[in-house]
Each structure stands twice: as structure tokens, then as C-alpha cells.
Design a protein around this motif. Structure first.
Motif, mmCIF file in Angstrom:
data_model
loop_
_atom_site.group_PDB
_atom_site.id
_atom_site.type_symbol
_atom_site.label_atom_id
_atom_site.label_comp_id
_atom_site.label_asym_id
_atom_site.label_seq_id
_atom_site.Cartn_x
_atom_site.Cartn_y
_atom_site.Cartn_z
ATOM 1 N N PRO A 30 5.368 26.966 24.214
ATOM 2 C CA PRO A 30 6.429 27.122 25.224
ATOM 3 C C PRO A 30 7.032 28.527 25.237
ATOM 4 N N CYS A 34 7.204 31.221 28.543
ATOM 5 C CA CYS A 34 8.524 31.338 29.161
ATOM 6 C C CYS A 34 8.678 32.682 29.879
ATOM 7 N N SER A 35 9.835 32.870 30.493
ATOM 8 C CA SER A 35 10.039 34.050 31.328
ATOM 9 C C SER A 35 10.704 35.217 30.605
ATOM 10 N N ARG A 41 8.810 38.318 23.940
ATOM 11 C CA ARG A 41 7.888 37.208 23.645
ATOM 12 C C ARG A 41 6.953 37.553 22.509
#
Length: 124
Positions: A30, A34-35, A41
């Protein structure tokens, strides 16, 4: 053979495997989808693997020290202290969340705290 340290090492190693497999599925996938910005990230992804390596190396170190005639107390106490710190971080973060049964939503402390306790007892 120091059974306390062997148990701590085995549990730390199992924790590393759980972290890698279950955490990879429930947290890393996840996260990577994600954004967040790509740098954030990838940094969090790297930190995830730092934790996996730390758990695994700690488990191997504890199991290896368990086979020595006299454990290296400073190293064992260091490992115990950082497992205790990891457990405390999870407890504090969970309790600060506005969740029902927060300690069950972030249960990682349940594996980390026993490693600290077993290692601590193993050097007494």
C-alpha cells in the motif's frame, strides 16, 4: 548454551520473517501504491528494509551469543534496549491514535517486547 538468548534470537528471527512477509503485504505494497512523492515513498521503503535487516541481524547475533560460554553482555543489552525502544514506540503511537483497541491494531510490540525481556534475562 544460554536458552534465554537462544529463545530471544529465535523470536527476533521469526519477527523479521513476519515483518518481511506480512508487513510487505499489509504495509509496503500500500505504501508503494500511495500518492506520496516518489522520494518519500522510496525512503520509507528503504527504512522498511533497514528494520527487516536489523531484526534479522539481531536475531542471528542473539542466537550466536547463546552458544558462547559467556554472553557479551554489552551487545546483548544493546539489542534488548533497542527492542524495548521499538516496542515502546509502537505502544505510544498506538495509544495516541484515536482507535478502539489500539494496541491490537498495531500489535508489533507483542513480538518486540518479549525479545527484549528474554535477552535481558539472558544476561542476568
Amino acid at each position: 548454551m544460554n536458552g534465554w538468548l537462544l529463545a530471544a534470537g529465535a523470536l527476533a528471527t521469526v519477527t523479521a520473517l513476519i515483518h518481511l512477509v506480512a508487513g510487505g503485504r499489509d504495509v509496503v505494497r500500500p505504501l508503494l501504491g500511495c500518492s506520496l512523492e516518489a522520494e518519500a515513498r522510496r525512503t520509507l521503503h528503504a527504512v522498511w528494509h533497514f528494520a527487516t535487516a536489523d531484526l534479522l541481524f539481531s536475531g542471528v547475533a542473539l542466537a550466536t551469543l547463546a552458544t558462547r560460554p559467556a554472553p557479551y553482555a554489552p551487545l546483548v543489552l544493546f539489542i534488548a534496549a533497542h527492542f524495548l525502544a521499538y516496542a515502546a514506540v509502537f505502544v505510544v503511537i498506538a495509544l495516541r491514535a484515536d482507535w478502539s483497541r489500539p494496541l491490537l491494531r498495531l500489535p508489533q510490540w507483542m513480538l518486540l517486547l518479549p525479545v527484549a525481556a528474554l535477552a535481558g534475562v539472558g544476561v542476568l
